[in-house]
Design a protein around this motif. Structure first.
Motif, PDB file in Angstrom:
ATOM      1  N   ARG A  77      49.673   4.585 -71.493  1.00  0.00           N
ATOM      2  CA  ARG A  77      50.483   4.800 -72.688  1.00  0.00           C
ATOM      3  C   ARG A  77      50.972   6.235 -72.768  1.00  0.00           C
ATOM      4  N   ALA A  78      50.145   7.201 -72.393  1.00  0.00           N
ATOM      5  CA  ALA A  78      50.577   8.602 -72.410  1.00  0.00           C
ATOM      6  C   ALA A  78      51.720   8.822 -71.435  1.00  0.00           C
ATOM      7  N   LEU A  79      51.648   8.200 -70.262  1.00  0.00           N
ATOM      8  CA  LEU A  79      52.731   8.327 -69.288  1.00  0.00           C
ATOM      9  C   LEU A  79      53.996   7.664 -69.799  1.00  0.00           C
ATOM     10  N   SER A  80      53.857   6.517 -70.474  1.00  0.00           N
ATOM     11  CA  SER A  80      55.025   5.791 -70.971  1.00  0.00           C
ATOM     12  C   SER A  80      55.784   6.570 -72.040  1.00  0.00           C
ATOM     13  N   ARG A  81      55.099   7.501 -72.692  1.00  0.00           N
ATOM     14  CA  ARG A  81      55.795   8.334 -73.675  1.00  0.00           C
ATOM     15  C   ARG A  81      56.611   9.424 -72.990  1.00  0.00           C
ATOM     16  N   ARG A  82      56.291   9.693 -71.743  1.00  0.00           N
ATOM     17  CA  ARG A  82      56.990  10.743 -70.996  1.00  0.00           C
ATOM     18  C   ARG A  82      57.999  10.190 -70.004  1.00  0.00           C
ATOM     19  N   LEU A  83      57.742   8.988 -69.492  1.00  0.00           N
ATOM     20  CA  LEU A  83      58.517   8.466 -68.371  1.00  0.00           C
ATOM     21  C   LEU A  83      58.792   6.984 -68.573  1.00  0.00           C
ATOM     22  N   ALA A  84      60.032   6.582 -68.352  1.00  0.00           N
ATOM     23  CA  ALA A  84      60.429   5.174 -68.453  1.00  0.00           C
ATOM     24  C   ALA A  84      60.980   4.715 -67.115  1.00  0.00           C
ATOM     25  N   PHE A  85      60.602   3.521 -66.706  1.00  0.00           N
ATOM     26  CA  PHE A  85      60.992   2.984 -65.394  1.00  0.00           C
ATOM     27  C   PHE A  85      61.609   1.606 -65.565  1.00  0.00           C
ATOM     28  N   LEU A  86      62.790   1.420 -64.961  1.00  0.00           N
ATOM     29  CA  LEU A  86      63.444   0.113 -64.970  1.00  0.00           C
ATOM     30  C   LEU A  86      63.518  -0.397 -63.537  1.00  0.00           C
ATOM     31  N   ARG A 149      73.353  -7.645 -70.038  1.00  0.00           N
ATOM     32  CA  ARG A 149      71.901  -7.759 -69.900  1.00  0.00           C
ATOM     33  C   ARG A 149      71.290  -6.456 -69.391  1.00  0.00           C
ATOM     34  N   GLN A 150      71.983  -5.801 -68.455  1.00  0.00           N
ATOM     35  CA  GLN A 150      71.453  -4.548 -67.927  1.00  0.00           C
ATOM     36  C   GLN A 150      71.450  -3.455 -68.997  1.00  0.00           C
ATOM     37  N   ARG A 151      72.452  -3.455 -69.876  1.00  0.00           N
ATOM     38  CA  ARG A 151      72.468  -2.489 -70.972  1.00  0.00           C
ATOM     39  C   ARG A 151      71.299  -2.755 -71.930  1.00  0.00           C
ATOM     40  N   ALA A 152      70.971  -4.031 -72.114  1.00  0.00           N
ATOM     41  CA  ALA A 152      69.834  -4.364 -72.977  1.00  0.00           C
ATOM     42  C   ALA A 152      68.522  -3.864 -72.381  1.00  0.00           C
ATOM     43  N   TRP A 153      68.335  -4.049 -71.080  1.00  0.00           N
ATOM     44  CA  TRP A 153      67.124  -3.546 -70.433  1.00  0.00           C
ATOM     45  C   TRP A 153      67.067  -2.025 -70.494  1.00  0.00           C
ATOM     46  N   LEU A 154      68.212  -1.376 -70.308  1.00  0.00           N
ATOM     47  CA  LEU A 154      68.260   0.077 -70.439  1.00  0.00           C
ATOM     48  C   LEU A 154      67.834   0.505 -71.843  1.00  0.00           C
ATOM     49  N   ALA A 155      68.336  -0.208 -72.841  1.00  0.00           N
ATOM     50  CA  ALA A 155      67.965   0.119 -74.213  1.00  0.00           C
ATOM     51  C   ALA A 155      66.465  -0.038 -74.420  1.00  0.00           C
ATOM     52  N   MET A 156      65.861  -1.037 -73.805  1.00  0.00           N
ATOM     53  CA  MET A 156      64.426  -1.241 -73.969  1.00  0.00           C
ATOM     54  C   MET A 156      63.632  -0.042 -73.454  1.00  0.00           C
ATOM     55  N   VAL A 157      63.958   0.431 -72.235  1.00  0.00           N
ATOM     56  CA  VAL A 157      63.194   1.564 -71.704  1.00  0.00           C
ATOM     57  C   VAL A 157      63.523   2.849 -72.465  1.00  0.00           C
ATOM     58  N   LEU A 158      64.747   2.957 -72.987  1.00  0.00           N
ATOM     59  CA  LEU A 158      65.099   4.151 -73.755  1.00  0.00           C
ATOM     60  C   LEU A 158      64.349   4.211 -75.087  1.00  0.00           C
ATOM     61  N   ALA A 159      64.009   3.046 -75.623  1.00  0.00           N
ATOM     62  CA  ALA A 159      63.260   3.025 -76.883  1.00  0.00           C
ATOM     63  C   ALA A 159      61.897   3.695 -76.741  1.00  0.00           C
ATOM     64  N   GLN A 160      61.432   3.892 -75.517  1.00  0.00           N
ATOM     65  CA  GLN A 160      60.198   4.639 -75.298  1.00  0.00           C
ATOM     66  C   GLN A 160      60.359   6.104 -75.697  1.00  0.00           C
ATOM     67  N   ARG A 161      61.622   6.563 -75.762  1.00  0.00           N
ATOM     68  CA  ARG A 161      61.924   7.967 -76.081  1.00  0.00           C
ATOM     69  C   ARG A 161      61.261   8.905 -75.072  1.00  0.00           C
ATOM     70  N   ALA A 162      61.330   8.531 -73.794  1.00  0.00           N
ATOM     71  CA  ALA A 162      60.779   9.350 -72.725  1.00  0.00           C
ATOM     72  C   ALA A 162      61.839  10.340 -72.230  1.00  0.00           C
ATOM     73  N   GLY A 163      61.379  11.450 -71.705  1.00  0.00           N
ATOM     74  CA  GLY A 163      62.301  12.457 -71.191  1.00  0.00           C
ATOM     75  C   GLY A 163      62.720  12.227 -69.760  1.00  0.00           C
ATOM     76  N   VAL A 164      62.040  11.299 -69.070  1.00  0.00           N
ATOM     77  CA  VAL A 164      62.368  10.964 -67.677  1.00  0.00           C
ATOM     78  C   VAL A 164      62.715   9.484 -67.605  1.00  0.00           C
ATOM     79  N   LEU A 165      63.831   9.175 -66.961  1.00  0.00           N
ATOM     80  CA  LEU A 165      64.283   7.790 -66.802  1.00  0.00           C
ATOM     81  C   LEU A 165      64.467   7.513 -65.320  1.00  0.00           C
ATOM     82  N   LEU A 166      63.739   6.519 -64.797  1.00  0.00           N
ATOM     83  CA  LEU A 166      63.814   6.137 -63.389  1.00  0.00           C
ATOM     84  C   LEU A 166      64.406   4.739 -63.298  1.00  0.00           C
ATOM     85  N   LEU A 167      65.475   4.599 -62.506  1.00  0.00           N
ATOM     86  CA  LEU A 167      66.205   3.338 -62.387  1.00  0.00           C
ATOM     87  C   LEU A 167      66.289   2.939 -60.921  1.00  0.00           C
TER      88      LEU A 167
END
Length: 269
Positions: A77-86, A149-167
């Protein structure tokens, strides 16, 4: 760019499966506001590298730091607040609406059983808005086009409010228009919201157009890294892909374009 803008650093990183490395001695830095594109032939280890720095695979050597903290020290959970992965592909839940999907991205902050808060609602609304998915929020995910659908998945990982986004290959299976729509969203996220984006792509032209930095992997190592104008050269592309190309710069847009060279044709100036 200052050290405060560095969101993820990998040093001397070895990645692979079952103790067998596919990439060794990798150095990777993701900075706020920038898009770093990972390129290379199939099987070179791009996705394995991305999954390792996302904490989904254990490194075989070296270390990764996220926002200054060792990756190994962070719980899920701590990592998920910093980093989001799709990932490259995601299973579509039956009957789930876009808004319900995006709310799943808040689990990193409140757990699966906790009640939604005003902060959760604000984060979900923001994620829907910045991905242009707000008009889709009441629709079922299985009714959407590939790009929607891909924009929806992007929105889901962005809702984590993480500073790193990996796609991992976010444009796979999308037609050309939807590919550019998704990449436009990623560029806007980096530029306007200071997110550090690491993206695996296959298309050299898209990498040239959207990347701030390009990392090329081949033959078990990173063979080149830097701005697209320095990395996407005929020699680097030939060494990585075994393909002879000419690289030219479009005078109107400034973007680089790569064209396969016909046998016997002279190289472009």
């Amino acid at each position: 760019m200052s050290l405060a803008d560095v969101r993820l650093v990998a040093n001397a990183l070895d990645v692979g499966h079952a103790g067998s490395p596919v990439l060794e001695d990798v150095t990777l830095t993701l900075r706020a506001g920038e898009i770093t594109v990972l390129l290379g032939p199939n099987g070179c280890g791009k996705s394995t590298l991305l999954r390792t720095v996302a904490g989904l695979l254990p490194p075989l050597g070296g270390e990764v730091h996220v926002d200054g903290a060792p990756l190994a020290s962070l719980g899920r959970r701590a990592l998920s607040r910093r980093l989001a992965f799709l990932p490259q592909t995601s299973q579509v839940p039956a009957g789930v609406t876009v808004r319900e999907l995006v709310r799943h991205g808040r689990y990193a902050h409140r757990g699966a059983l906790a009640r939604h808060t005003a902060e959760d609602a604000e984060a979900v609304g923001w994620a829907l808005e910045v991905t242009d998915a707000a008009p889709l929020s009441g629709r079922r995910l299985d009714e959407l086009s590939g790009g929607e659908r891909q924009r929806a998945w992007l929105a889901m990982v962005l809702a984590q409010r993480a500073g790193v986004l990996l796609l991992d290959e976010p444009t796979t299976y999308l037609d050309l228009r939807h590919q550019f729509e998704v990449l436009d969203v990623v560029r806007r996220l980096a530029r306007e919201h200071a997110i550090a984006c690491g993206v695996v792509l296959h298309d050299l032209m898209q990498a040239a157009a959207y990347a701030d930095r390009v990392v090329v992997a081949a033959d078990g190592a990173v063979t080149a890294a830097g701005p697209p104008g320095e990395v996407l050269t005929p020699d680097v592309i030939h060494r990585a892909f075994g393909l002879r190309v000419d690289v030219v710069r479009d005078p109107a847009s400034g973007y680089l374009a790569c064209f396969p060279r016909r046998p016997g044709s002279p190289a472009a100036d």
